[in-house]
Motif scaffolding. Structure first.
Motif, PDB file in Angstrom:
ATOM      1  N   ASP A  13      25.071 -28.640   1.680  1.00 19.30           N
ATOM      2  CA  ASP A  13      25.617 -29.785   2.393  1.00 19.30           C
ATOM      3  C   ASP A  13      25.860 -29.373   3.846  1.00 19.30           C
ATOM      4  OD1 ASP A  13      27.706 -30.757  -0.423  1.00 19.30           O
ATOM      5  OD2 ASP A  13      25.592 -31.186   0.009  1.00 19.30           O
ATOM      6  N   ASP A  59      18.192 -27.958   2.478  1.00 12.24           N
ATOM      7  CA  ASP A  59      18.117 -28.974   1.426  1.00 12.24           C
ATOM      8  C   ASP A  59      18.844 -28.544   0.158  1.00 12.24           C
ATOM      9  OD1 ASP A  59      14.721 -28.458   0.175  1.00 12.24           O
ATOM     10  OD2 ASP A  59      16.150 -27.074   1.110  1.00 12.24           O
ATOM     11  N   TYR A  60      19.349 -27.294   0.122  1.00 10.13           N
ATOM     12  CA  TYR A  60      20.160 -26.839  -1.009  1.00 10.13           C
ATOM     13  C   TYR A  60      21.641 -26.732  -0.650  1.00 10.13           C
ATOM     14  CZ  TYR A  60      15.815 -25.557  -3.416  1.00 10.13           C
ATOM     15  OH  TYR A  60      14.585 -25.571  -4.011  1.00 10.13           O
ATOM     16  N   ASN A  64      13.266 -30.277   6.305  1.00 10.66           N
ATOM     17  CA  ASN A  64      13.301 -29.103   5.427  1.00 10.66           C
ATOM     18  C   ASN A  64      12.323 -28.028   5.882  1.00 10.66           C
ATOM     19  OD1 ASN A  64      15.204 -30.465   3.907  1.00 10.66           O
ATOM     20  ND2 ASN A  64      13.719 -31.172   2.378  1.00 10.66           N
ATOM     21  N   SER A 105      23.962 -34.544   2.331  1.00 13.58           N
ATOM     22  CA  SER A 105      24.168 -33.739   1.141  1.00 13.58           C
ATOM     23  C   SER A 105      22.876 -33.063   0.706  1.00 13.58           C
ATOM     24  CB  SER A 105      24.731 -34.598   0.017  1.00 13.58           C
ATOM     25  OG  SER A 105      23.781 -35.571  -0.368  1.00 13.58           O
ATOM     26  N   SER A 106      23.034 -32.011  -0.073  1.00 10.30           N
ATOM     27  CA  SER A 106      21.882 -31.302  -0.613  1.00 10.30           C
ATOM     28  C   SER A 106      21.137 -32.197  -1.602  1.00 10.30           C
ATOM     29  CB  SER A 106      22.346 -30.029  -1.315  1.00 10.30           C
ATOM     30  OG  SER A 106      23.252 -30.348  -2.345  1.00 10.30           O
ATOM     31  N   GLY A 107      19.929 -31.807  -1.909  1.00 13.36           N
ATOM     32  CA  GLY A 107      19.158 -32.562  -2.873  1.00 13.36           C
ATOM     33  C   GLY A 107      18.691 -33.909  -2.339  1.00 13.36           C
ATOM     34  N   ASP A 108      19.333 -34.981  -2.796  1.00 13.55           N
ATOM     35  CA  ASP A 108      18.830 -36.322  -2.453  1.00 13.55           C
ATOM     36  C   ASP A 108      19.078 -36.710  -1.014  1.00 13.55           C
ATOM     37  OD1 ASP A 108      21.457 -38.452  -3.926  1.00 13.55           O
ATOM     38  OD2 ASP A 108      21.517 -36.908  -2.381  1.00 13.55           O
ATOM     39  N   GLY A 109      19.850 -35.931  -0.268  1.00 14.82           N
ATOM     40  CA  GLY A 109      20.060 -36.210   1.140  1.00 14.82           C
ATOM     41  C   GLY A 109      20.923 -37.425   1.419  1.00 14.82           C
ATOM     42  N   SER A 110      21.846 -37.712   0.533  1.00 13.04           N
ATOM     43  CA  SER A 110      22.778 -38.810   0.810  1.00 13.04           C
ATOM     44  C   SER A 110      23.512 -38.528   2.117  1.00 13.04           C
ATOM     45  CB  SER A 110      23.784 -38.940  -0.326  1.00 13.04           C
ATOM     46  OG  SER A 110      23.138 -39.292  -1.521  1.00 13.04           O
ATOM     47  N   THR A 111      23.782 -39.589   2.864  1.00 10.78           N
ATOM     48  CA  THR A 111      24.412 -39.426   4.179  1.00 10.78           C
ATOM     49  C   THR A 111      25.764 -40.134   4.227  1.00 10.78           C
ATOM     50  OG1 THR A 111      23.199 -41.339   5.038  1.00 10.78           O
ATOM     51  CG2 THR A 111      22.205 -39.170   5.359  1.00 10.78           C
ATOM     52  N   SER A 161      19.911 -36.537   9.885  1.00  9.18           N
ATOM     53  CA  SER A 161      18.677 -36.333   9.140  1.00  9.18           C
ATOM     54  C   SER A 161      18.389 -34.845   9.069  1.00  9.18           C
ATOM     55  CB  SER A 161      17.506 -37.072   9.805  1.00  9.18           C
ATOM     56  OG  SER A 161      17.273 -36.546  11.109  1.00  9.18           O
TER      57      SER A 161
END
Length: 124
Positions: A33, A30-31, A74, A52-58, A71
């Motif tokens: 990409d 989660d930190y 974590n 992506s890290s953080g907000d998990g944009s795909t 998906s």
């Protein structure tokens, strides 16, 4: 030491589904990409998806949008690629890759760490 280990590949009929897993050690998913790439025989490696890290944009390659879902879990430090409605042209070795922060997610040179790959074959 960073390690990425893919699993879940196999032989599936057209229209079928597979879920690939990428178990990561040595860094936190989660930190970072995390991307999925694939390479078919005689072709260049291509980006399939990224979370992506953080907000998990795909992000997805156009040809897999609405069929593949990326998906992450974590708690298990694992990233998944759910592949539905598979087509013969999806046949390739699939790799997961990691980097601290990616700009052009579909470019393989942006990633620092790679798994060994898992074979996906879509055939009747």
């Amino acid at each position: 030491q960073v390690q990425l280990v893919e699993s879940g590949g196999g032989l599936v009929q057209p229209g079928g589904s597979l879920r690939l897993s990428c178990v990561v050690s040595g860094l936190t998913v989660d930190y970072n990409d995390i991307g999925w790439f694939r390479q078919a025989p005689g072709k260049e490696r291509e980006g399939v998806s990224c979370i992506s890290s953080g907000d998990g944009s795909t992000y997805y390659k156009d040809s897999v949008k609405d069929r593949f879902i990326i998906s992450r879990d974590n708690a298990k430090n694992t990233v998944y690629l759910q592949m539905n409605s598979l087509k013969p042209e999806d046949t390739a070795v699939y790799y997961c890759a990691a980097t601290a922060m990616v700009t052009l997610w579909w470019e393989s040179y942006n990633y620092d760490y790679w798994g060994q790959g898992t074979q996906v074959t879509v055939s009747s």
